[in-house]
Design an enzyme around this catalytic site. Structure first.
Site, mmCIF file in Angstrom:
data_model
loop_
_atom_site.group_PDB
_atom_site.id
_atom_site.type_symbol
_atom_site.label_atom_id
_atom_site.label_comp_id
_atom_site.label_asym_id
_atom_site.label_seq_id
_atom_site.Cartn_x
_atom_site.Cartn_y
_atom_site.Cartn_z
ATOM 1 N N ARG A 123 61.387 93.890 51.465
ATOM 2 C CA ARG A 123 62.316 93.572 50.390
ATOM 3 C C ARG A 123 62.608 94.770 49.486
ATOM 4 N NH1 ARG A 123 63.062 88.126 49.549
ATOM 5 N NH2 ARG A 123 63.866 88.629 47.488
ATOM 6 N N TRP A 150 63.288 97.759 45.096
ATOM 7 C CA TRP A 150 64.504 98.331 45.674
ATOM 8 C C TRP A 150 65.408 98.626 44.499
ATOM 9 C CZ3 TRP A 150 69.778 97.493 45.965
ATOM 10 C CH2 TRP A 150 70.460 98.142 46.995
ATOM 11 N N GLU A 159 78.923 93.491 65.343
ATOM 12 C CA GLU A 159 77.487 93.332 65.145
ATOM 13 C C GLU A 159 76.720 94.473 65.814
ATOM 14 O OE1 GLU A 159 73.697 91.946 64.150
ATOM 15 O OE2 GLU A 159 75.673 91.813 63.242
ATOM 16 N N GLU A 172 72.721 100.785 60.876
ATOM 17 C CA GLU A 172 71.764 100.489 59.813
ATOM 18 C C GLU A 172 70.352 100.959 60.138
ATOM 19 O OE1 GLU A 172 71.636 96.321 58.861
ATOM 20 O OE2 GLU A 172 71.394 95.699 60.931
ATOM 21 N N LYS A 217 65.929 93.284 52.910
ATOM 22 C CA LYS A 217 66.152 92.134 53.783
ATOM 23 C C LYS A 217 67.049 91.083 53.162
ATOM 24 C CE LYS A 217 65.362 89.691 57.475
ATOM 25 N NZ LYS A 217 65.955 90.122 58.752
#
Length: 613
Positions: free
Chosen positions: A27, A74, A481, A488, A608
């Site tokens: 996260r 983050w 996708e 990424e 995430k």
């Protein structure tokens, strides 16, 4: 975008907090820290970087105490640094806070508090929170937190400690996820149940504006008005092993290999040949489905790409017009929502801020909302009119894989349900589709067993700086996708294009050695795609092609002759091909990222669950 964890009980808090932070590191990993009450005062240790740096900083230093809070960050406001790391402490030293979210009016609050003599030392929005709680504190931490959050605008999940009330841990949330766990050895808070799995399976999902007062042997829930609320716990069925790597080098690789099971689990009891589909919807009833005139599919990132596939399938099977929209765009364009319009919102975490805002916008205009999500008890699940859960299990890697394929399964299932109700296709067509769906897990295993082609191609292309993905129809949705996965986790610049758009500008970028990933899995569009492939190969492109074998298991010689290398996918119904075809795209991205030395599970600048706008 951050991870919050807290513990109060009979055991030492620091090891529990560090373990929880490691499980929440997906996260955020710009910085980390913790505060522990040692019996007389609160000790805070924090630093820039991953959890391992925090462990090194703690070292042999004894951080003793049985109550504490921790955070992995983050960054949104203020660069990653020791001083900007959480927890944040009030100037008096009596309030410590960890925060996930964004305080939108923090500048006004900061000016107000500076006028009261408070000094600020960080660039963060979070620092106003402990200062504001301190300002209101007069011996009752619950009352101070309640007054403070009443003045805050934005999103937040908070864990709060007060030096003068060390027997309490206070938690509150608005638009950011927070769960409370209970056990015989103490109680917990966390942004995600994965942090709690080693300690408890009994959890409570906090509702918006709900406050929890947590002591070592009790949990009390309160409304904003102070009313005590009765709550029943939920039981987490995920195993601890499901949240571990189980021998795989990375979580992403493990989760790619878990897709056959995830597909099977998501279909279970819903898609059974010979039986009508019954999804148990209470609002999206058969009478409502018969009157549907339009569907909005709204999502972000990978879930949006699943929605683009879903649009094609729903329109093909039902004839209902479908509009696919990025959630952050939908909410700000004053969408036209009329009677008999359904919103279908897709969110892996169920906490995506823009998706939540979009569904609230739609509900405010009288639109029913059907949600596809992987997390029971999440905000999306609680606020939607009806839910279809994707039983993917915990997904730890930031780059989504098994959540995507289960979203596709959910979308196909919903499309078949709508078609069944509206009688828009024959019962035989639906039965044939169901039978093919039952074969998907086995065919997914077959795809996974043929990974050498992808490893070899990755080994020859991982040093390239640009790659292009081409496709038509469902393959274009798949190309989006595939390109996202590669960019990424490998940081390679990738773009996806509809094959027919090549001559409208894109082909100017093709030169000798340019890597092109060409998708041609749709039989009705294969000839057109072969023409597009020849257009790039004649200009020197290095092409990896993805196609399906024939129903008889034979290869397509025309396609093989047009491309440099081919990866073949087992035949299945055209509506279901994206479920299988995405798997080699995920594996290719994974192998490229590994060869480039990237942190596959935690790519830079990403988190995430995007719980801020």
């Amino acid at each position: 975008m951050c991870g919050v964890v807290g513990y109060i009980g009979v055991n030492q808090a620091a090891p529990i907090l560090l373990d929880g932070l490691k499980r929440l590191e997906y996260r955020g990993y710009d910085s980390a820290g913790l505060t522990v009450f040692d019996g007389s005062d609160m000790e805070t240790i924090k630093c820039k970087g991953r959890i391992c740096f925090l462990e090194e900083k703690i070292g042999d230093h004894s951080v003793s105490g049985t109550v504490g809070i921790g955070h992995t960050r983050w960054a949104t406001h203020g660069e990653p640094s020791d001083v900007n790391a959480h927890p944040h402490i009030s100037p008096s030293g009596r309030i410590s806070v960890v925060h996930n979210g964004i305080i939108e009016n923090y500048q006004n609050l900061k000016i107000y508090l500076q006028g009261k003599g408070y000094i600020f030392s960080t660039e963060t929005d979070t620092e106003v929170i402990p200062h504001l709680i301190d300002y209101y504190y007069s011996g009752d931490i619950c009352a101070a937190v309640t007054k403070a959050v009443s003045r805050m605008r934005g999103s937040y999940s908070l864990g709060v400690l007060a030096r003068d009330e060390p027997d309490k841990l206070v938690a509150v949330r608005k638009d950011s996820p927070l769960v409370v766990g209970e056990s015989t050895e103490g109680n917990f808070i966390a942004s995600d149940v994965s942090a709690l799995l080693p300690y408890t399976r009994s959890v409570y999902y906090l509702d918006d504006n709900e406050l929890a007062v947590i002591e070592k042997d009790s949990v009390v829930f309160k409304s904003p008005e102070g009313e005590i609320l009765k709550r029943e716990p939920s039981t987490i069925t995920w195993s601890l092993d499901a949240a571990e790597k189980s021998g795989y080098e990375h979580f992403m690789l493990k989760e790619i290999h878990e897709q056959p099971k995830a597909i099977r689990d998501t279909m279970a009891s819903r898609v059974m040949p010979g039986l009508a589909i019954d999804l148990g919807f209470k609002a999206v009833t058969e009478s409502y489905v018969k009157k549907l005139e339009k569907v909005f599919i709204v999502a972000c990132g990978t879930a949006y790409h699943a929605g683009v596939v879903g649009k094609n399938i729903i329109e093909k099977l039902t004839g209902i017009p479908v509009e696919t929209d990025i959630a952050s765009e939908f909410r700000y364009r004053d969408p036209i929502i009329k009677e008999n319009t359904l919103m279908l919102v897709i969110s892996q975490s169920g906490e995506t801020a823009d998706s939540l805002a979009a569904m609230r916008e739609a509900k405010g205009k009288g639109c029913k909302v059907l949600a596809i999500t992987n997390v029971v008890g999440s905000s999306v699940a609680r606020e939607a009119d009806d839910i279809l859960y994707t039983w993917a299990g915990p997904e730890i890697a930031v780059a989504s894989t098994k959540a995507y394929v289960t979203q596709l399964i959910g979308l196909v299932t919903i499309a078949m349900y709508f078609a069944q109700v509206r009688e828009s296709v024959s019962p035989e067509t639906i039965e044939s589709l169901k039978k093919e769906m039952q074969l998907l897990p086995e065919k997914a295993e077959e795809v996974l067993s043929e990974k050498e082609t992808l490893q070899k191609f990755a080994s020859r292309t991982f040093n390239h700086h640009d790659m292009f993905y081409l496709g038509r129809g469902l393959d274009y949705a798949l190309a989006m996708e595939g390109a996202l996965k590669l960019k990424e986790i490998s940081y390679i610049h990738t773009e996806s294009y509809a094959g027919g758009e090549l001559k409208h500008g894109t082909i100017a970028l093709i030169e000798d050695g340019t890597v092109v990933i060409a998708l041609a899995t749709q039989e009705s569009l294969k000839e057109k795609m072969i023409s597009n492939i020849r257009e790039v190969t004649t200009r020197g492109a290095n092409v990896l092609g993805f196609t399906t074998r024939g129903k008889d298991g034979q290869s397509d010689a025309n396609f093989s002759n047009a491309v440099g290398e081919v990866f073949e996918i087992p035949w299945t119904d055209s509506c279901l091909v994206p479920v299988l075809a995405v798997i080699p795209l995920q594996l290719f991205a994974y192998y490229v990222a590994v060869l480039r030395g990237c942190d596959v599970d935690k790519p830079r600048n990403l988190a995430k669950s995007v719980t801020v706008e």
